[in-house]
Design an enzyme around this catalytic site. Structure first.
Site, PDB file in Angstrom:
ATOM      1  N   CYS D 192       0.919  -1.170   0.134  1.00 45.85           N
ATOM      2  CA  CYS D 192      -0.002   0.053   0.066  1.00 45.85           C
ATOM      3  C   CYS D 192       1.056   1.241  -0.062  1.00 45.85           C
ATOM      4  O   CYS D 192       0.653   2.423  -0.729  1.00 45.85           O
ATOM      5  CB  CYS D 192      -0.910   0.071   1.148  1.00 45.85           C
ATOM      6  SG  CYS D 192      -2.067  -1.534   1.609  1.00 45.85           S
ATOM      7  N   HIS D 196       0.753   5.026  -1.352  1.00 45.70           N
ATOM      8  CA  HIS D 196       0.246   5.981  -0.647  1.00 45.70           C
ATOM      9  C   HIS D 196       0.989   6.205   0.650  1.00 45.70           C
ATOM     10  O   HIS D 196       0.565   6.417   1.740  1.00 45.70           O
ATOM     11  CB  HIS D 196      -1.199   5.202  -0.205  1.00 45.70           C
ATOM     12  CG  HIS D 196      -2.189   5.228  -1.185  1.00 45.70           C
ATOM     13  ND1 HIS D 196      -2.861   6.140  -1.847  1.00 45.70           N
ATOM     14  CD2 HIS D 196      -2.422   4.179  -1.904  1.00 45.70           C
ATOM     15  CE1 HIS D 196      -3.497   5.778  -2.660  1.00 45.70           C
ATOM     16  NE2 HIS D 196      -3.340   4.413  -2.961  1.00 45.70           N
ATOM     17  N   ARG D 240     -12.932  -0.546  -2.453  1.00 46.59           N
ATOM     18  CA  ARG D 240     -11.820   0.407  -2.796  1.00 46.59           C
ATOM     19  C   ARG D 240     -10.572  -0.643  -2.427  1.00 46.59           C
ATOM     20  O   ARG D 240      -9.671  -0.584  -2.963  1.00 46.59           O
ATOM     21  CB  ARG D 240     -11.778   1.540  -1.971  1.00 46.59           C
ATOM     22  CG  ARG D 240     -10.438   2.567  -1.874  1.00 46.59           C
ATOM     23  CD  ARG D 240     -10.300   2.845  -3.329  1.00 46.59           C
ATOM     24  NE  ARG D 240      -9.446   1.835  -3.933  1.00 46.59           N
ATOM     25  CZ  ARG D 240      -9.346   2.208  -5.242  1.00 46.59           C
ATOM     26  NH1 ARG D 240      -9.300   3.156  -6.234  1.00 46.59           N
ATOM     27  NH2 ARG D 240      -8.671   1.095  -6.058  1.00 46.59           N
ATOM     28  N   CYS D 244      -7.620  -2.119  -5.096  1.00 43.61           N
ATOM     29  CA  CYS D 244      -6.389  -1.708  -4.815  1.00 43.61           C
ATOM     30  C   CYS D 244      -5.289  -3.022  -4.881  1.00 43.61           C
ATOM     31  O   CYS D 244      -4.287  -3.038  -5.612  1.00 43.61           O
ATOM     32  CB  CYS D 244      -6.094  -1.183  -3.721  1.00 43.61           C
ATOM     33  SG  CYS D 244      -6.198   0.694  -3.529  1.00 43.61           S
TER      34      CYS D 244
END
Lengths: 219, 106, 155, 283
Positions: D192, D196, D240, D244
């Site tokens: 992730c 991000h 979401r 992802c």
């Protein structure tokens, strides 16, 4: 104490999910992953929460040494670990046996534009893209480019079309972490234990996109 | 069958500001499903908006209007409480009519 | 464009249209004007003008785009509005040059309704879009390019 | 603790930028030139986003979700109106801001979607399989789950995120979620944090929020669920995460799985204080 309770939750969960799908199996040989209690619990949790679909099998959760170290240090390892990661990947990095590093930049541009490949919704029979534009600016004409990586516009022009730069470009695409530990860039030619993303030929095409004086990258 | 439209009609000065949101697939007839079969076209072809028996807007649409279409325009000659009635018909003959009263700006 | 062509588009439509023509149903405004199949099948501005009953369209500075961006982040939904300052504007149409069929929408503007509408269209790729206006029997247009960009991590 | 980690990461980011630009002065000059073009593009994209804000089809999901909430359904033929979403039975307003949360009745930490599954099972008599059957809609397939999520999230508009995270299992989930955030794996070495974990980044033209920074975490979390124009669907937070991980080249994340809730706990708590503005509309 907390851990035991959490494991209880995991068992309850995987039990209630058992009718829904077979519980995920992971390669028990996952030697490199961190061994602290939270990490072990997190790996256990992930094993119970993901399932194989299409080409994306649950063993993709397993980590090679590079992935494990980058996770452990949250992508920012100390100097010594950084050196270790780069050494591991220098060993993995292989240059073409025929000594030729440049392919066709036109093919390279197509590969740079394509973001498909390796997702469970992708057809594994089709070639994967490099998706270079997701993170890099490459040409003047493509406005839709990302900035996770540096701009590569005029890559060859500003660095010179030398053998050394060509070799660096090829190597960086094939295995970014041989040069920069915990880079965000995938190791396209040495994708850890999970196979390669791009073939030698495809990496040559991309190298040509960066290094051919006629490529739109250099014009 | 289809979900109700969302209609907002607000009187601003002497003009009624109309915004409509419709629930429709607006299938182009060019998309292929997972099995590679072409999904037949399914789209709203005509839209009519009336107020007090008078047509205040009519439209013909093709499949290039976006899924869950929106439409906005203004007309005059109505007051708060009058009803704005919107109807659509699609290429399969499905129809839907919804209405909303004209309201004062909040 | 003839009536039979429209009737063939689907059996549902046919039943309704026949019922309307036989006076069984009160024909509402939507059916008073049949869907102009030809206009929605042709490929360019000129052919759309012809399909709508005109001959040619001239470019006009009195037509402006409302809300239409220069760059769309996704081609599936591109907001497009058009406004006309030409007196007696009776129709506003939106065309996308490079779509499989050019005409997207065709709005009839009665007296008392402002000659300004907005909607959202699909664009398959970067293309010119046209706002076509019929005013006092004549056709005028404005044109602008909208770039459609690629997105995402897996596209 | 958190702040120390963040500033360390920021510093690392700065160093990385320097490392990149030292390649050559000419390259730097080149990049500042092309950045001007980039700014123009960014401005136009912003205009596009504002134009989209004009009408959000997620309203259609909210309306359908409200009907579904009040409709008598399931083997027991009762509505969900007695479902406790965290603020007491039947309280919808503000519920989204306190989730995920530990629930005594189920003995689990639950996010909105898993809580709805629990209520559908316990109140309405659905089986777990039935309740989880259709989490994400598609062409000609309407998901009740996504409609309910749109309605309930919409009822928290204007309210501040306020996840407690104090109960021991909630704390554990937060820590597990954080571990997961940094877990690299798969063919592409992605985690992730790849996308991000730093500020000012974008993929193609899509801005990537730094989910470790409070203001960006708030902006990101408070705009989900959202209507995705690229899909023509209103998507939940579970979706979401699911998508992802698909793009991360991971295996398939199971709907309402423990990992999905742990990661949601990490992200939701990082967004505390942010004002809910969902369902939003996104590309």
């Amino acid at each position: 104490m907390n851990l035991i309770k959490a494991l209880g939750v995991i068992i309850v969960f995987s039990f209630s999910d058992a009718a829904f799908s077979a519980p995920a199996k992971m390669d028990p040989k996952n030697d490199f992953a961190a061994k602290d209690a939270t990490s072990i619990a997190a790996q256990e949790m992930m094993r119970n929460s993901f399932k194989t679909r299409g080409q994306a099998s649950v063993d993709r959760l397993n980590q090679d040494e590079t992935q494990a170290l980058c996770s452990q240090y949250q992508d920012n390892p100390p100097k010594s670990v950084r050196a270790k990661i780069e050494a591991i990947n220098q060993k993995l990095l292989k240059y073409p046996a025929d000594g030729k590093l440049l392919g066709d930049w036109k093919e390279g541009e197509k590969i740079a534009q394509s973001g498909i490949g390796k997702q469970f919704t992708d057809n594994p029979d089709n070639p994967s893209g490099g998706n270079c534009y997701a993170c890099h600016q490459l040409t003047k004409t493509e406005l839709s480019y990302g900035n996770l990586g540096p701009t590569l516009y005029n890559f060859g022009k500003v660095r010179g079309y030398s053998e050394a730069i060509t070799k660096y470009a090829y190597g960086k695409i094939a295995n970014s972490q041989a040069f920069s530990a915990c880079s965000n860039m995938p190791r396209f030619g040495n994708a850890g234990t999970h196979g390669v993303i791009l073939t030698e030929k495809e990496i040559k095409h991309l190298t040509a996109l960066l290094m051919d004086p006629a490529s739109p990258v250099n014009n | 069958m289809s979900d109700p439209m969302r209609i907002r009609a607000i009187l601003n000065g002497d003009k009624v500001d109309v915004r409509v949101l419709m629930a429709h697939e607006m299938e182009t007839g060019q998309r292929k499903d997972a099995a590679g079969k072409v999904v037949p076209a399914h789209f709203i072809q005509s839209v009519t908006v009336t107020c007090k028996g008078k047509t205040v807007l009519s439209a013909q649409w093709g499949p290039a209007i976006s899924k869950n279409p929106t439409l906005s325009f203004k007309f005059s000659g109505a007051k708060v409480g009058d009803k704005v009635i919107v109807s659509w018909t699609d290429n399969k003959g499905d129809k839907r009519t919804d209405e909303a009263p004209i309201t004062a700006p909040s | 464009m003839n009536r039979r062509e429209v009737l063939r588009t689907s059996s549902g439509t046919m039943v309704m249209a026949l019922a309307a023509s036989a006076g069984l149903l009160k024909a509402d405004a939507a059916y008073a004007e049949e869907w102009n199949k030809t206009a929605f099948e042709v490929k360019n501005l000129n052919d759309v003008v012809k399909a709508l009953g005109g001959t040619t369209a001239t470019e006009s500075k009195d037509i402006s785009f409302v809300n239409a961006p220069d760059i769309a982040e996704n081609g599936a939904v591109v907001p497009v509005g058009a406004a006309s300052k030409i007196p007696k504007t009776e129709l506003i149409a939106i065309l996308v040059e490079k779509n499989p069929n050019a005409l997207s929408a065709n709005f009839t503007i009665p007296d008392g309704t402002d000659p300004i509408i907005t909607t959202r269209v699909k664009m398959g790729q970067t293309s010119n879009i046209y706002a076509l206006v019929k005013a006092d029997g004549k056709y005028f247009y404005a044109v602008k390019e909208v770039k459609v960009t690629l997105g995402g991590c897996g596209g | 603790m958190q702040n120390a980690m963040l500033s360390q990461r920021l510093l690392a980011g700065v160093i990385a930028v320097f490392a990149i630009t030292t390649a050559s002065v000419a390259a730097m000059a080149q990049s500042s030139l092309t950045n001007q073009g980039g700014d123009q593009t960014a401005k136009e994209i912003e205009r596009y986003r504002q134009a989209l804000g004009d009408g959000n089809p997620a309203e259609l999901w909210e309306a359908r979700g409200e009907d579904l909430w009040k409709q008598k359904r399931g083997p027991k033929n009762v509505s969900l109106e007695q479902c406790d979403l965290g603020l007491g039975a039947g309280m919808v307003k503000g519920a989204y801001t306190v989730l995920p949360k530990h629930f005594e009745d189920s003995g689990k930490v639950e996010d909105l979607e898993s809580r709805l599954v629990t209520c559908m099972v316990m109140l309405q008599g659905f089986s777990y399989i039935e309740a989880k059957k259709n989490p994400f809609g598609g062409p000609d397939n309407k998901s009740s789950m996504e409609a309910l999520v749109a309605y309930i999230a919409g009822a928290s508009r204007g309210l501040k995120m306020n996840v407690s995270g104090k109960q021991p299992d909630e704390k554990r989930y937060y820590e597990l979620g954080k571990k997961m955030f940094f877990h690299r794996g798969g063919t592409h070495d992605f985690s992730c944090s790849t996308c991000h974990g730093a500020s000012g980044q974008r993929i193609r033209l899509q801005d990537l929020p730094n989910l470790l920074k409070q203001d960006q975490a708030q902006r990101a979390y408070t705009t989900w669920p959202a209507y995705r124009v690229s899909q023509g669907e209103t998507r939940s937070f579970q979706w979401r995460l699911y998508d992802c991980f698909r793009q991360q080249r991971f295996p398939e994340l199971e709907f309402t799985s423990e990992a999905s809730i742990a990661l949601t706990m990490f992200l939701a708590k990082n967004a505390n204080g942010g004002v809910m503005n969902a369902p939003a509309i996104k590309r």
